[in-house]
Every structure is written in C-alpha cells, then in structure tokens.
Design a protein around this motif. Structure first.
Motif, PDB file in Angstrom:
ATOM      1  N   THR A   1       0.814  -1.212   0.000  1.00 34.20           N
ATOM      2  CA  THR A   1       0.000   0.000   0.000  1.00 34.20           C
ATOM      3  C   THR A   1       0.849   1.264   0.000  1.00 34.20           C
ATOM      4  OG1 THR A   1      -1.785   1.155   1.166  1.00 34.20           O
ATOM      5  CG2 THR A   1      -0.181   0.004   2.538  1.00 34.20           C
ATOM      6  N   ASP A   2       0.226   2.326  -0.494  1.00 30.70           N
ATOM      7  CA  ASP A   2       0.832   3.652  -0.401  1.00 30.70           C
ATOM      8  C   ASP A   2       0.095   4.482   0.653  1.00 30.70           C
ATOM      9  OD1 ASP A   2      -1.586   4.387  -1.586  1.00 30.70           O
ATOM     10  OD2 ASP A   2      -0.686   4.969  -3.492  1.00 30.70           O
ATOM     11  N   GLY A   3      -0.799   3.854   1.381  1.00 30.69           N
ATOM     12  CA  GLY A   3      -1.594   4.526   2.398  1.00 30.69           C
ATOM     13  C   GLY A   3      -3.008   4.801   1.937  1.00 30.69           C
ATOM     14  N   GLU A   4      -3.227   4.797   0.637  1.00 29.55           N
ATOM     15  CA  GLU A   4      -4.558   5.015   0.083  1.00 29.55           C
ATOM     16  C   GLU A   4      -4.996   3.844  -0.792  1.00 29.55           C
ATOM     17  OE1 GLU A   4      -5.016   8.801  -1.836  1.00 29.55           O
ATOM     18  OE2 GLU A   4      -3.932   9.844  -0.243  1.00 29.55           O
ATOM     19  N   THR A   5      -4.129   3.432  -1.679  1.00 29.26           N
ATOM     20  CA  THR A   5      -4.417   2.335  -2.596  1.00 29.26           C
ATOM     21  C   THR A   5      -3.661   1.111  -2.109  1.00 29.26           C
ATOM     22  OG1 THR A   5      -4.610   3.909  -4.410  1.00 29.26           O
ATOM     23  CG2 THR A   5      -4.281   1.605  -5.012  1.00 29.26           C
ATOM     24  N   GLU A   6      -4.269  -0.076  -2.282  1.00 33.92           N
ATOM     25  CA  GLU A   6      -3.567  -1.276  -1.857  1.00 33.92           C
ATOM     26  C   GLU A   6      -3.814  -2.436  -2.812  1.00 33.92           C
ATOM     27  OE1 GLU A   6      -6.441  -3.416   1.385  1.00 33.92           O
ATOM     28  OE2 GLU A   6      -5.223  -1.754   2.106  1.00 33.92           O
ATOM     29  N   GLY A   7      -2.919  -3.377  -2.759  1.00 33.12           N
ATOM     30  CA  GLY A   7      -3.049  -4.643  -3.463  1.00 33.12           C
ATOM     31  C   GLY A   7      -2.769  -5.749  -2.469  1.00 33.12           C
TER      32      GLY A   7
ATOM     33  N   ALA B   1      -3.991   1.166  -8.585  1.00 30.76           N
ATOM     34  CA  ALA B   1      -3.518   2.548  -8.715  1.00 30.76           C
ATOM     35  C   ALA B   1      -3.810   3.106 -10.097  1.00 30.76           C
ATOM     36  CB  ALA B   1      -2.021   2.628  -8.410  1.00 30.76           C
ATOM     37  N   ALA B   2      -3.827   2.231 -11.100  1.00 32.17           N
ATOM     38  CA  ALA B   2      -4.118   2.662 -12.471  1.00 32.17           C
ATOM     39  C   ALA B   2      -5.617   2.675 -12.779  1.00 32.17           C
ATOM     40  CB  ALA B   2      -3.398   1.733 -13.460  1.00 32.17           C
ATOM     41  N   GLY B   3      -6.410   2.262 -11.789  1.00 37.32           N
ATOM     42  CA  GLY B   3      -7.851   2.241 -11.978  1.00 37.32           C
ATOM     43  C   GLY B   3      -8.351   1.063 -12.791  1.00 37.32           C
TER      44      GLY B   3
ATOM     45  N   GLU C   1       1.615  -6.291  -7.987  1.00 38.51           N
ATOM     46  CA  GLU C   1       0.930  -6.242  -9.274  1.00 38.51           C
ATOM     47  C   GLU C   1      -0.522  -5.783  -9.091  1.00 38.51           C
ATOM     48  OE1 GLU C   1      -0.577  -9.404 -12.603  1.00 38.51           O
ATOM     49  OE2 GLU C   1       1.460  -9.652 -11.840  1.00 38.51           O
ATOM     50  N   ARG C   2      -1.184  -6.309  -8.084  1.00 36.07           N
ATOM     51  CA  ARG C   2      -2.573  -5.908  -7.818  1.00 36.07           C
ATOM     52  C   ARG C   2      -2.645  -4.448  -7.375  1.00 36.07           C
ATOM     53  NH1 ARG C   2      -5.086 -11.409  -5.125  1.00 36.07           N
ATOM     54  NH2 ARG C   2      -4.776 -12.658  -7.005  1.00 36.07           N
ATOM     55  N   TYR C   3      -1.654  -4.004  -6.614  1.00 37.54           N
ATOM     56  CA  TYR C   3      -1.587  -2.588  -6.229  1.00 37.54           C
ATOM     57  C   TYR C   3      -1.480  -1.718  -7.484  1.00 37.54           C
ATOM     58  CZ  TYR C   3       0.574   1.835  -5.164  1.00 37.54           C
ATOM     59  OH  TYR C   3       0.872   3.179  -5.134  1.00 37.54           O
TER      60      TYR C   3
ATOM     61  N   GLU D   1       8.381 -13.734  -1.475  1.00 34.31           N
ATOM     62  CA  GLU D   1       8.689 -12.985  -2.701  1.00 34.31           C
ATOM     63  C   GLU D   1       7.534 -13.087  -3.699  1.00 34.31           C
ATOM     64  OE1 GLU D   1      12.022 -12.789  -6.254  1.00 34.31           O
ATOM     65  OE2 GLU D   1      12.511 -13.781  -4.376  1.00 34.31           O
ATOM     66  N   TYR D   2       7.004 -14.300  -3.864  1.00 30.93           N
ATOM     67  CA  TYR D   2       5.883 -14.489  -4.782  1.00 30.93           C
ATOM     68  C   TYR D   2       4.670 -13.676  -4.341  1.00 30.93           C
ATOM     69  CZ  TYR D   2       1.749 -16.507  -6.861  1.00 30.93           C
ATOM     70  OH  TYR D   2       0.548 -16.654  -7.491  1.00 30.93           O
ATOM     71  N   LEU D   3       4.312 -13.760  -3.062  1.00 31.52           N
ATOM     72  CA  LEU D   3       3.132 -13.038  -2.577  1.00 31.52           C
ATOM     73  C   LEU D   3       3.314 -11.529  -2.664  1.00 31.52           C
ATOM     74  CD1 LEU D   3       2.141 -15.234   0.484  1.00 31.52           C
ATOM     75  CD2 LEU D   3       0.904 -15.006  -1.675  1.00 31.52           C
ATOM     76  N   ALA D   4       4.502 -11.044  -2.336  1.00 32.06           N
ATOM     77  CA  ALA D   4       4.759  -9.602  -2.437  1.00 32.06           C
ATOM     78  C   ALA D   4       4.673  -9.141  -3.889  1.00 32.06           C
ATOM     79  CB  ALA D   4       6.118  -9.268  -1.844  1.00 32.06           C
ATOM     80  N   THR D   5       5.192  -9.947  -4.801  1.00 30.34           N
ATOM     81  CA  THR D   5       5.123  -9.618  -6.223  1.00 30.34           C
ATOM     82  C   THR D   5       3.674  -9.589  -6.698  1.00 30.34           C
ATOM     83  OG1 THR D   5       7.300 -10.580  -6.625  1.00 30.34           O
ATOM     84  CG2 THR D   5       5.853 -10.345  -8.532  1.00 30.34           C
TER      85      THR D   5
END
Length: 117
Positions: A70-76, A113-115, A107-109, A99-103
């Motif tokens: 997260t960036d504090g507003e958007t999350e994956g 973030a791109a809508g 990607e979902r974040y 590593e896999y889960l963070a990746t």
C-alpha cells in the motif's frame, strides 16, 4: 506486521510503498491439509498440535496469510491459505513464498492505482 525495508527490498517492492503481513482465519480444517506424511500417527500428532495452538488463540497456528502492498490510500493484496507458522516473522523467513506473494500484491496494487482493478 509491517515489514522492514530489508525484507521489502528482497521482495522487489519499491521503497515508497509499505508491505504488511497478517494472518486471517483458515476455513479448511488442518486435518488432511496441514501434512501429508506417510506416517499417519505423525500426521495426527501434528494436527493435534495445531488444534491446541488454535484453541489457545494462536492466529498463526492455522491461517490464511495476507500480504498487502500500500501507499496509504491504494492497496493490493495476495493470499496463501493452509499455513502454519510461529508468527509473521517465521512466515517471511521460512515459507519460501514471501517474494511471490509480495510480487502478486504489488501487481494488484499497480492495477488498482491505475484504476484497472
């Protein structure tokens, strides 16, 4: 648990994002899922140990692990079920899945973030 920068660096998450790891209740039973050893007595003993930990309130005894970027507003987020660890640090250090889960969470974040998500 919020991860330290060193752990995040090894997972490829940019420094301006935060990574959290936590445990959610697993709906599947540990019996038949937590081990698959040829020794049925060992399986039953392991399942009993997990059940005892669960009964004492240990959320990491049998859980779904959630990794959030997260960036504090958007999350994956990304999830892995059927987990049995001592705590979040144990999962990060020993699961082989961080590593896999963070990746996947990153990607979902990025989609969110791109809508796109």
């Amino acid at each position: 648990m919020m991860l330290t920068r060193a752990v995040c660096d090894s997972c490829g998450v940019p420094a301006d994002l935060t990574v959290f790891v936590d445990a959610l209740p697993e709906i599947d039973a540990p019996e038949g899922n937590a081990s698959a050893w040829d020794d049925e007595d060992a399986n039953r003993a392991y399942w009993a140990e997990i059940r005892e930990r669960m009964a004492s309130g240990d959320e990491w005894a049998w859980c779904i692990v959630r990794v959030t970027v997260t960036d504090g507003e958007t999350e994956g987020t990304a999830y892995l079920g059927g987990c049995c660890y001592a705590n979040a640090r144990d999962f990060v250090a020993n699961s082989g899945c961080m590593e896999y889960l963070a990746t996947e969470a990153l990607e979902r974040y990025r989609y969110a973030a791109a809508g796109i998500a």
